[in-house]
Design a protein around this motif. Structure first.
Motif, PDB file in Angstrom:
ATOM      1  N   SER A  73     -40.775  58.373  14.127  1.00  0.00           N
ATOM      2  CA  SER A  73     -40.024  57.131  13.925  1.00  0.00           C
ATOM      3  C   SER A  73     -40.780  55.905  14.421  1.00  0.00           C
ATOM      4  O   SER A  73     -40.243  54.802  14.441  1.00  0.00           O
ATOM      5  CB  SER A  73     -38.668  57.214  14.646  1.00  0.00           C
ATOM      6  OG  SER A  73     -37.852  58.211  14.078  1.00  0.00           O
ATOM      7  N   GLY A  74     -42.036  56.078  14.801  1.00  0.00           N
ATOM      8  CA  GLY A  74     -42.771  55.021  15.473  1.00  0.00           C
ATOM      9  C   GLY A  74     -42.876  53.714  14.709  1.00  0.00           C
ATOM     10  O   GLY A  74     -42.724  52.643  15.300  1.00  0.00           O
ATOM     11  N   PHE A  75     -43.129  53.764  13.400  1.00  0.00           N
ATOM     12  CA  PHE A  75     -43.308  52.516  12.673  1.00  0.00           C
ATOM     13  C   PHE A  75     -42.010  51.721  12.592  1.00  0.00           C
ATOM     14  O   PHE A  75     -42.012  50.496  12.758  1.00  0.00           O
ATOM     15  CB  PHE A  75     -43.863  52.783  11.274  1.00  0.00           C
ATOM     16  CG  PHE A  75     -44.243  51.526  10.542  1.00  0.00           C
ATOM     17  CD1 PHE A  75     -45.372  50.817  10.913  1.00  0.00           C
ATOM     18  CD2 PHE A  75     -43.481  51.040   9.494  1.00  0.00           C
ATOM     19  CE1 PHE A  75     -45.743  49.647  10.254  1.00  0.00           C
ATOM     20  CE2 PHE A  75     -43.832  49.877   8.822  1.00  0.00           C
ATOM     21  CZ  PHE A  75     -44.962  49.172   9.204  1.00  0.00           C
ATOM     22  N   LEU A  76     -40.883  52.399  12.358  1.00  0.00           N
ATOM     23  CA  LEU A  76     -39.618  51.667  12.269  1.00  0.00           C
ATOM     24  C   LEU A  76     -39.186  51.143  13.639  1.00  0.00           C
ATOM     25  O   LEU A  76     -38.676  50.028  13.742  1.00  0.00           O
ATOM     26  CB  LEU A  76     -38.522  52.541  11.660  1.00  0.00           C
ATOM     27  CG  LEU A  76     -38.647  52.790  10.154  1.00  0.00           C
ATOM     28  CD1 LEU A  76     -37.371  53.415   9.606  1.00  0.00           C
ATOM     29  CD2 LEU A  76     -38.966  51.522   9.394  1.00  0.00           C
ATOM     30  N   TYR A  77     -39.372  51.917  14.689  1.00  0.00           N
ATOM     31  CA  TYR A  77     -39.107  51.389  16.031  1.00  0.00           C
ATOM     32  C   TYR A  77     -40.022  50.203  16.310  1.00  0.00           C
ATOM     33  O   TYR A  77     -39.629  49.226  16.950  1.00  0.00           O
ATOM     34  CB  TYR A  77     -39.319  52.478  17.087  1.00  0.00           C
ATOM     35  CG  TYR A  77     -38.064  53.213  17.490  1.00  0.00           C
ATOM     36  CD1 TYR A  77     -37.490  53.023  18.740  1.00  0.00           C
ATOM     37  CD2 TYR A  77     -37.443  54.107  16.622  1.00  0.00           C
ATOM     38  CE1 TYR A  77     -36.351  53.709  19.129  1.00  0.00           C
ATOM     39  CE2 TYR A  77     -36.300  54.803  17.000  1.00  0.00           C
ATOM     40  CZ  TYR A  77     -35.759  54.599  18.260  1.00  0.00           C
ATOM     41  OH  TYR A  77     -34.614  55.278  18.627  1.00  0.00           O
ATOM     42  N   GLY A  78     -41.258  50.288  15.815  1.00  0.00           N
ATOM     43  CA  GLY A  78     -42.183  49.178  15.991  1.00  0.00           C
ATOM     44  C   GLY A  78     -41.733  47.924  15.271  1.00  0.00           C
ATOM     45  O   GLY A  78     -41.846  46.815  15.798  1.00  0.00           O
ATOM     46  N   LEU A  79     -41.190  48.078  14.051  1.00  0.00           N
ATOM     47  CA  LEU A  79     -40.639  46.928  13.342  1.00  0.00           C
ATOM     48  C   LEU A  79     -39.472  46.326  14.117  1.00  0.00           C
ATOM     49  O   LEU A  79     -39.299  45.103  14.151  1.00  0.00           O
ATOM     50  CB  LEU A  79     -40.188  47.329  11.941  1.00  0.00           C
ATOM     51  CG  LEU A  79     -41.263  47.520  10.877  1.00  0.00           C
ATOM     52  CD1 LEU A  79     -40.610  47.824   9.531  1.00  0.00           C
ATOM     53  CD2 LEU A  79     -42.161  46.295  10.763  1.00  0.00           C
ATOM     54  N   TYR A  80     -38.663  47.181  14.712  1.00  0.00           N
ATOM     55  CA  TYR A  80     -37.535  46.707  15.518  1.00  0.00           C
ATOM     56  C   TYR A  80     -38.046  45.870  16.690  1.00  0.00           C
ATOM     57  O   TYR A  80     -37.538  44.770  16.966  1.00  0.00           O
ATOM     58  CB  TYR A  80     -36.733  47.909  16.002  1.00  0.00           C
ATOM     59  CG  TYR A  80     -35.476  47.575  16.759  1.00  0.00           C
ATOM     60  CD1 TYR A  80     -34.298  47.260  16.096  1.00  0.00           C
ATOM     61  CD2 TYR A  80     -35.464  47.594  18.150  1.00  0.00           C
ATOM     62  CE1 TYR A  80     -33.136  46.966  16.798  1.00  0.00           C
ATOM     63  CE2 TYR A  80     -34.316  47.305  18.860  1.00  0.00           C
ATOM     64  CZ  TYR A  80     -33.150  46.994  18.175  1.00  0.00           C
ATOM     65  OH  TYR A  80     -32.006  46.690  18.875  1.00  0.00           O
ATOM     66  N   LEU A  81     -39.067  46.372  17.376  1.00  0.00           N
ATOM     67  CA  LEU A  81     -39.632  45.637  18.515  1.00  0.00           C
ATOM     68  C   LEU A  81     -40.300  44.347  18.071  1.00  0.00           C
ATOM     69  O   LEU A  81     -40.097  43.289  18.693  1.00  0.00           O
ATOM     70  CB  LEU A  81     -40.640  46.525  19.239  1.00  0.00           C
ATOM     71  CG  LEU A  81     -40.105  47.753  19.976  1.00  0.00           C
ATOM     72  CD1 LEU A  81     -41.259  48.611  20.467  1.00  0.00           C
ATOM     73  CD2 LEU A  81     -39.210  47.348  21.131  1.00  0.00           C
ATOM     74  N   THR A  82     -41.096  44.412  17.018  1.00  0.00           N
ATOM     75  CA  THR A  82     -41.801  43.207  16.582  1.00  0.00           C
ATOM     76  C   THR A  82     -40.845  42.161  16.049  1.00  0.00           C
ATOM     77  O   THR A  82     -41.085  40.954  16.207  1.00  0.00           O
ATOM     78  CB  THR A  82     -42.860  43.533  15.516  1.00  0.00           C
ATOM     79  OG1 THR A  82     -42.248  44.235  14.426  1.00  0.00           O
ATOM     80  CG2 THR A  82     -43.974  44.378  16.100  1.00  0.00           C
ATOM     81  N   SER A  83     -39.748  42.592  15.426  1.00  0.00           N
ATOM     82  CA  SER A  83     -38.771  41.615  14.942  1.00  0.00           C
ATOM     83  C   SER A  83     -38.189  40.821  16.100  1.00  0.00           C
ATOM     84  O   SER A  83     -37.963  39.609  16.000  1.00  0.00           O
ATOM     85  CB  SER A  83     -37.652  42.315  14.161  1.00  0.00           C
ATOM     86  OG  SER A  83     -36.813  43.063  15.009  1.00  0.00           O
TER      87      SER A  83
END
Length: 355
Positions: free
Chosen positions: A137-147
C-alpha cells in the motif's frame, strides 16, 4: 469492524466527505517515472526449481516473468533511477525539491533510511527525508502523506518514490513467494500546482489483527541477531498464507473502492481506468469482477514484472500512460492492499490539458 473492514471506516469516510474538494488546494502528480531491472526470472526456471509446470505457475499468478535486482545493486539504486525519470518528466530541477519520501518494505538497511541515501545520490541535501513501510500500500499511503504536505506548504515539491527489492526477502526454497514477487521502483513529483494528474480524493486504512498472515521479521526486534555469527533462519524471510491474503485483498480493495466512489457520488461505471495493486492476476480479476469493472478498463501490468509491492501502482500507471490509456478528462481509480494489513483507494482525474 465487520469482516470486509468497512464498517467503522465508512463512518469515518462520511465525516471526511467533501474535505478534498472545498478549497483545500490541489494535489497534483506533475511527473512520473519508473525503473525495472533488466535481469529476470521466468516460469521455465522456476518450474524446474520447484517441480511444477510453467502453465501451473501462470494459472495461479498471471505472471510469466519477474524482474530481479542484480547483486551489487540496492533498493536505493532503483529509487534513484525512477526519481530521475520522474524529475525529467515533470521538468523539475532536483534543486527545487523540498521533500523526498520513500515507501519500501525492502529498504537498503535499517539505518540510515533509504530516503537520505536517495537524497545523497541525487546530489542534494537539506530536504525532509522520510522512509515509511506499509508494504504494497506504500504508494497510496505516500499520496496521502504528500497531499497533506502540499496543502500545508503550497510551495512544496515532493519526490515520492516506491521502491522494492522483494527478491531479497524471498527464501530460495519458498515457492509460494518466489513465483509472485519481483523488483522495481516507481516515482512521482507531487506539487500543489497544475499538472496532468490531479488527485481528487484518497482514503487509506488498516487492521492489524491479521498481521501474522504476511510477515518478514528479519533484522527487527522480533528476529534480532543474537551475535555477529548468528545464522539467518526462516523467520527472516517473507512468509505468507496465500489463501487468506487473497480473500482479504479482494474484500478490502473492493470495499474501500466502492466506499470512496460513493462518497464522491460516483459508481464503478464512472471509472475510465481501474489501476489496482498488481498482487497477482487472479486478485486483479476478482476485484474487477466484484466492482463490475471489466478487463478492458483495468490496467494489468503483472505478467512481465511480477508483484513489485509498493512500486506496482506507479509502474502500472506509467505503463497505462505510455499506452495512451490516460485520456484527457478521464477518471482513474487506484486501489491497494498490503501487509499490516493496510489498504486504500484514490480517485485521480486526468487533466483536460494532458496529452
Amino acid at each position: 469492524m465487520n469482516d470486509d473492514g468497512e464498517g467503522t471506516r465508512r463512518q469515518a469516510l462520511g465525516r471526511l466527505g467533501g474535505a478534498w474538494g472545498q478549497g483545500a488546494g490541489l494535489c497534483v502528480l506533475a511527473g512520473m517515472g519508473g525503473y525495472l531491472p533488466r535481469d529476470g526470472r521466468d516460469n521455465a526456471e522456476l518450474a524446474k526449481t520447484y517441480g511444477v509446470t510453467e502453465d501451473w505457475i501462470y494459472s495461479r499468478t498471471g505472471i510469466r516473468r519477474r524482474r530481479i535486482l542484480p547483486a551489487g545493486q540496492n533498493t536505493s539504486d532503483m529509487a534513484v533511477e525512477a526519481a530521475r525519470a520522474a524529475l525529467a518528466d515533470s521538468g523539475t530541477d532536483p534543486a527545487d525539491l523540498t521533500h523526498v519520501l520513500v515507501a519500501s518494505c525492502a529498504p537498503d538497511g535499517l539505518v540510515p533510511n533509504t530516503a537520505c541515501t536517495v537524497e545523497r545520490k541525487l546530489g542534494l541535501s537539506g530536504l525532509v527525508a522520510l522512509d515509511f513501510n506499509v508494504a504494497c500500500s506504500g504508494f497510496l499511503y505516500g499520496l496521502y502523506l504528500t497531499s497533506a504536505i502540499v496543502r500545508l506548504e503550497p510551495g512544496a515539491v515532493v519526490l515520492l518514490v516506491a521502491a522494492e527489492a522483494m527478491s531479497r526477502l524471498c527464501a530460495p526454497g519458498d515457492r509460494s513467494v518466489n513465483v509472485i514477487f519481483g523488483d522495481g521502483a516507481g516515482a512521482a513529483v507531487v506539487t500543489a500546482r497544475r499538472g496532468a494528474l490531479v488527485v481528487e480524493d484518497i482514503v487509506v486504512s488498516s487492521d492489524g489483527k491479521n498481521a501474522g498472515i504476511l510477515t518478514a521479521n528479519g533484522g527487527g526486534s522480533r528476529a534480532a541477531y543474537a551475535s555477529p555469527d548468528s545464522r539467518v533462519g526462516e523467520d527472516y524471510f517473507l512468509r505468507m498464507e496465500g489463501r487468506e491474503v487473497f480473500r482479504l485483498a479482494v474484500s478490502r480493495m473492493a470495499g474501500v473502492s466502492l466506499a470512496l466512489l460513493a462518497r464522491n457520488g460516483l459508481s464503478p461505471a464512472d471509472v475510465d481506468l481501474f489501476v489496482p495493486h498488481q498482487a497477482n492476476g487472479r486478485i486483479i480479476e476478482a476485484v474487477g469482477d466484484r466492482l463490475g469493472i471489466p478487463a478492458a478498463r483495468t490496467a494489468a501490468y503483472i505478467e512481465d514484472v511480477g508483484n513489485t509491492s509498493a512500486a506496482s501502482i506507479p509502474l502500472a500507471l506509467e505503463q497505462a500512460r505510455a499506452q495512451g490509456r490516460l485520456r484527457p478528462g478521464g477518471r482513474v481509480l487506484l486501489a491497494s492492499f498490503g501487509a499490516g494489513f493496510t489498504w486504500g483507494a484514490a480517485l485521480v482525474r486526468v487533466d483536460a490539458a494532458a496529452s
